[in-house]
Design a protein around this motif. Sequence first.
Motif, PDB file in Angstrom:
ATOM      1  N   ASN A 115      15.409 -38.186   0.332  1.00 32.89           N
ATOM      2  CA  ASN A 115      15.994 -36.850   0.321  1.00 32.89           C
ATOM      3  C   ASN A 115      16.202 -36.354   1.741  1.00 32.89           C
ATOM      4  O   ASN A 115      15.852 -37.030   2.709  1.00 32.89           O
ATOM      5  N   VAL A 116      16.786 -35.169   1.844  1.00 36.13           N
ATOM      6  CA  VAL A 116      17.020 -34.531   3.146  1.00 36.13           C
ATOM      7  C   VAL A 116      16.124 -33.302   3.234  1.00 36.13           C
ATOM      8  O   VAL A 116      15.950 -32.586   2.248  1.00 36.13           O
ATOM      9  N   VAL A 117      15.542 -33.080   4.413  1.00 35.17           N
ATOM     10  CA  VAL A 117      14.655 -31.926   4.617  1.00 35.17           C
ATOM     11  C   VAL A 117      15.075 -31.170   5.870  1.00 35.17           C
ATOM     12  O   VAL A 117      15.301 -31.782   6.917  1.00 35.17           O
ATOM     13  N   TYR A 118      15.186 -29.852   5.734  1.00 30.32           N
ATOM     14  CA  TYR A 118      15.314 -28.964   6.894  1.00 30.32           C
ATOM     15  C   TYR A 118      14.068 -28.090   6.883  1.00 30.32           C
ATOM     16  O   TYR A 118      13.877 -27.266   5.993  1.00 30.32           O
ATOM     17  N   TYR A 119      13.212 -28.305   7.876  1.00 25.22           N
ATOM     18  CA  TYR A 119      11.889 -27.675   7.924  1.00 25.22           C
ATOM     19  C   TYR A 119      11.887 -26.608   9.013  1.00 25.22           C
ATOM     20  O   TYR A 119      11.905 -26.908  10.193  1.00 25.22           O
ATOM     21  N   LEU A 120      11.881 -25.341   8.600  1.00 31.27           N
ATOM     22  CA  LEU A 120      11.838 -24.204   9.516  1.00 31.27           C
ATOM     23  C   LEU A 120      10.400 -23.715   9.633  1.00 31.27           C
ATOM     24  O   LEU A 120       9.786 -23.339   8.633  1.00 31.27           O
ATOM     25  N   GLN A 121       9.870 -23.732  10.848  1.00 34.78           N
ATOM     26  CA  GLN A 121       8.485 -23.306  11.057  1.00 34.78           C
ATOM     27  C   GLN A 121       8.438 -22.130  12.019  1.00 34.78           C
ATOM     28  O   GLN A 121       8.998 -22.195  13.118  1.00 34.78           O
ATOM     29  N   ASN A 122       7.753 -21.065  11.614  1.00 35.61           N
ATOM     30  CA  ASN A 122       7.559 -19.898  12.465  1.00 35.61           C
ATOM     31  C   ASN A 122       6.610 -20.252  13.611  1.00 35.61           C
ATOM     32  O   ASN A 122       5.480 -20.677  13.392  1.00 35.61           O
ATOM     33  N   LEU A 123       7.081 -20.041  14.828  1.00 37.02           N
ATOM     34  CA  LEU A 123       6.289 -20.327  16.021  1.00 37.02           C
ATOM     35  C   LEU A 123       5.051 -19.435  16.117  1.00 37.02           C
ATOM     36  O   LEU A 123       4.068 -19.785  16.763  1.00 37.02           O
ATOM     37  N   ASN A 124       5.084 -18.282  15.448  1.00 42.37           N
ATOM     38  CA  ASN A 124       3.973 -17.331  15.499  1.00 42.37           C
ATOM     39  C   ASN A 124       2.987 -17.516  14.349  1.00 42.37           C
ATOM     40  O   ASN A 124       2.337 -16.567  13.919  1.00 42.37           O
ATOM     41  N   ASP A 125       2.890 -18.734  13.878  1.00 42.36           N
ATOM     42  CA  ASP A 125       2.015 -19.084  12.750  1.00 42.36           C
ATOM     43  C   ASP A 125       1.209 -20.329  13.149  1.00 42.36           C
ATOM     44  O   ASP A 125       1.435 -21.412  12.637  1.00 42.36           O
ATOM     45  N   PRO A 126       0.284 -20.175  14.109  1.00 41.49           N
ATOM     46  CA  PRO A 126      -0.383 -21.346  14.693  1.00 41.49           C
ATOM     47  C   PRO A 126      -1.162 -22.202  13.700  1.00 41.49           C
ATOM     48  O   PRO A 126      -1.223 -23.421  13.853  1.00 41.49           O
ATOM     49  N   THR A 127      -1.744 -21.597  12.683  1.00 46.80           N
ATOM     50  CA  THR A 127      -2.503 -22.369  11.700  1.00 46.80           C
ATOM     51  C   THR A 127      -1.596 -23.333  10.948  1.00 46.80           C
ATOM     52  O   THR A 127      -1.936 -24.509  10.755  1.00 46.80           O
ATOM     53  N   HIS A 128      -0.430 -22.858  10.537  1.00 44.62           N
ATOM     54  CA  HIS A 128       0.486 -23.734   9.812  1.00 44.62           C
ATOM     55  C   HIS A 128       1.123 -24.785  10.729  1.00 44.62           C
ATOM     56  O   HIS A 128       1.417 -25.896  10.283  1.00 44.62           O
ATOM     57  N   SER A 159      10.972 -21.680  15.092  1.00 47.84           N
ATOM     58  CA  SER A 159      11.665 -20.413  15.286  1.00 47.84           C
ATOM     59  C   SER A 159      10.707 -19.352  15.828  1.00 47.84           C
ATOM     60  O   SER A 159       9.625 -19.161  15.279  1.00 47.84           O
ATOM     61  N   ASP A 160      11.123 -18.690  16.892  1.00 48.26           N
ATOM     62  CA  ASP A 160      10.339 -17.576  17.424  1.00 48.26           C
ATOM     63  C   ASP A 160      10.676 -16.348  16.593  1.00 48.26           C
ATOM     64  O   ASP A 160      11.409 -15.457  16.992  1.00 48.26           O
ATOM     65  N   SER A 161      10.112 -16.329  15.384  1.00 42.07           N
ATOM     66  CA  SER A 161      10.459 -15.314  14.393  1.00 42.07           C
ATOM     67  C   SER A 161       9.984 -13.921  14.790  1.00 42.07           C
ATOM     68  O   SER A 161       9.031 -13.758  15.559  1.00 42.07           O
ATOM     69  N   HIS A 166       1.953 -15.664   9.396  1.00 42.60           N
ATOM     70  CA  HIS A 166       2.500 -16.492   8.331  1.00 42.60           C
ATOM     71  C   HIS A 166       3.238 -15.620   7.317  1.00 42.60           C
ATOM     72  O   HIS A 166       2.780 -14.540   6.965  1.00 42.60           O
ATOM     73  N   GLY A 167       4.371 -16.086   6.880  1.00 37.15           N
ATOM     74  CA  GLY A 167       5.144 -15.343   5.899  1.00 37.15           C
ATOM     75  C   GLY A 167       6.603 -15.725   5.974  1.00 37.15           C
ATOM     76  O   GLY A 167       6.993 -16.594   6.756  1.00 37.15           O
TER      77      GLY A 167
END
Length: 200
Positions: A115-128, A159-161, A166-167
């Motif tokens: 499959n194809v994955v686009y994984y967006l991660q919030n930079l301000n969520d250090p635990t994740h 992303s520097d959300s 987290h959210g």
Amino acid sequence: MNHKLAISWFLGGPEWDALDPIELVIKEAMTVSGANRVIFVGGSGGGFAALRASIRFPGSLAYVQSPQTVVTRYLPAAVEAYFGSVWGQNKTDVAMSSPQRFDLASLYRVNAGLNVVYYLQNLNDPTHIRDHYKPFKRIHGVTEAEGESVDGTKYFYLSDSELLRHGPPTAAEFELNFDRAIRFYESVLLKRPTKMKNFI
């Protein structure tokens, strides 16, 4: 079973995997609508469900935002409530007995390139970032902070959300990255037409 459960809707229990009926519903919806591709979208626990479901639909896209990728690394109280109430066993024992159900790195290792994955991660969520993002991108050969997997089917973006925890991303961030995810998906389909063929 326990009103404090927060992650059971996409996991089920010992005798029942919640993803089985979800898969059937999606296949029926695709048949009725005539769709030949599906996009799974989800954040946090919903991101885990989207990543796991996408594997069952070769050629699909999972667009996820700060997902969990390892159930046992989620909020300790929620994890303990789930395994204690639903399985009646220690989380480590259950997770080790069914690694591909609870650890997406394990699932994706044996289903590479499906499959194809686009994984967006919030930079301000250090635990994740530490517990979910980094371990998952490493199994795809991504050694930089972000980038494309070795096989070209996964993209990881930090992303520097505006959200400082987290959210979910803001609506603007979601839309911007959804457009990027679709463009990435289309580029993968063009490059890998035989491996990413229609599945219905």
